[in-house]
Design a protein around this motif. Sequence first.
Motif, short mmCIF file in Angstrom:
data_model
loop_
_atom_site.label_atom_id
_atom_site.label_comp_id
_atom_site.label_asym_id
_atom_site.label_seq_id
_atom_site.Cartn_x
_atom_site.Cartn_y
_atom_site.Cartn_z
N LEU A 137 5.44 -1.19 3.91
CA LEU A 137 6.28 -0.30 4.81
C LEU A 137 7.87 -0.68 4.20
N GLN A 138 8.44 0.49 3.97
CA GLN A 138 10.01 0.45 3.76
C GLN A 138 10.62 1.72 4.36
N VAL A 139 11.36 1.29 5.34
CA VAL A 139 12.33 2.40 6.07
C VAL A 139 13.73 2.30 5.85
N THR A 140 14.52 2.76 5.23
CA THR A 140 15.97 2.69 5.05
C THR A 140 16.54 3.59 5.77
N LYS A 141 17.32 3.30 6.58
CA LYS A 141 18.46 4.05 7.32
C LYS A 141 17.44 5.39 7.94
N ALA A 142 16.62 4.97 8.76
CA ALA A 142 15.64 5.94 9.49
C ALA A 142 14.88 6.80 8.42
N GLU A 143 14.87 6.75 7.20
CA GLU A 143 13.99 7.17 6.18
C GLU A 143 12.85 6.57 5.67
N VAL A 144 11.79 6.97 5.96
CA VAL A 144 10.48 6.19 5.40
C VAL A 144 10.36 6.40 3.85
N LYS A 145 10.40 5.62 3.19
CA LYS A 145 10.28 5.60 1.84
C LYS A 145 8.86 5.13 1.30
N ARG A 146 8.29 4.46 2.07
CA ARG A 146 6.79 3.72 1.68
C ARG A 146 6.17 3.31 2.96
N PHE A 147 4.71 3.96 3.22
CA PHE A 147 4.16 3.61 4.21
C PHE A 147 2.50 3.66 4.12
N VAL A 148 1.83 2.53 3.90
CA VAL A 148 0.37 2.52 3.67
C VAL A 148 -0.13 1.31 4.50
N ALA A 149 -1.24 1.60 5.34
CA ALA A 149 -1.68 0.54 6.17
C ALA A 149 -3.04 0.59 6.14
N GLU A 150 -3.78 -0.52 6.44
CA GLU A 150 -5.36 -0.39 6.55
C GLU A 150 -5.54 -1.49 7.67
N VAL A 151 -6.21 -1.02 8.47
CA VAL A 151 -6.91 -2.06 9.52
C VAL A 151 -8.34 -2.07 9.73
N SER A 152 -8.91 -3.23 9.60
CA SER A 152 -10.42 -3.33 9.70
C SER A 152 -10.81 -4.09 11.19
N ILE A 153 -11.37 -3.36 11.74
CA ILE A 153 -11.78 -4.03 12.99
C ILE A 153 -13.35 -3.93 12.97
#
Length: 172
Positions: free
Chosen positions: A82-98
């Motif tokens: 995750l990268q958010v700079t000055k409230a602008e999302v530059k990068r978002f990748v997430a994976e959650v295994s349950i």
Amino acid sequence: MRLIFATLLALLLGACATPETASPDSSGQVAAGASQPTEKIRSQPLKHLLGRTLKPMPDKALDVRTKCRFRDVAGGRGAMDLQVTKAEVKRFVAEVSIPKQGVCHFDMKYFKQTESFPNVVLTDGASGCVVRMWEQEKGVTVAFNACQSKCGGDAFSYLWPILVDTRNGRCT
């Protein structure tokens, strides 16, 4: 016998009657002789808040950068970039295994940023999935809403928000 029955019936009906309440007239005044509450009801502070001076959270643009992996006590695990700079999302990748439920995948390429202040909001128009991000004290919360289509099996029912410690970039 009829007299006793009539008396009991009259007493019973009298006990069920409600007293007439005073209502304001067209000028908003209550008629003289009508009872009015004398004390105004005031809100009482919660006992655990007494003596504390709470300040509102400052409004500022979200800034966070992390590339983390996490594991919870139930055996679930995940990773987020995750990268958010000055409230602008530059990068978002997430994976959650349950465990025994499935896996959830989130990728910025499927989302459009729809809000940036006070909370960052990403929306997937095709599925209706919404990802919200906000800062709270020394951490950032990444929460998911209506994202069943991003998860396999029943994983979304067990998906909790991801918390990022902004001091060290670790996730939980």
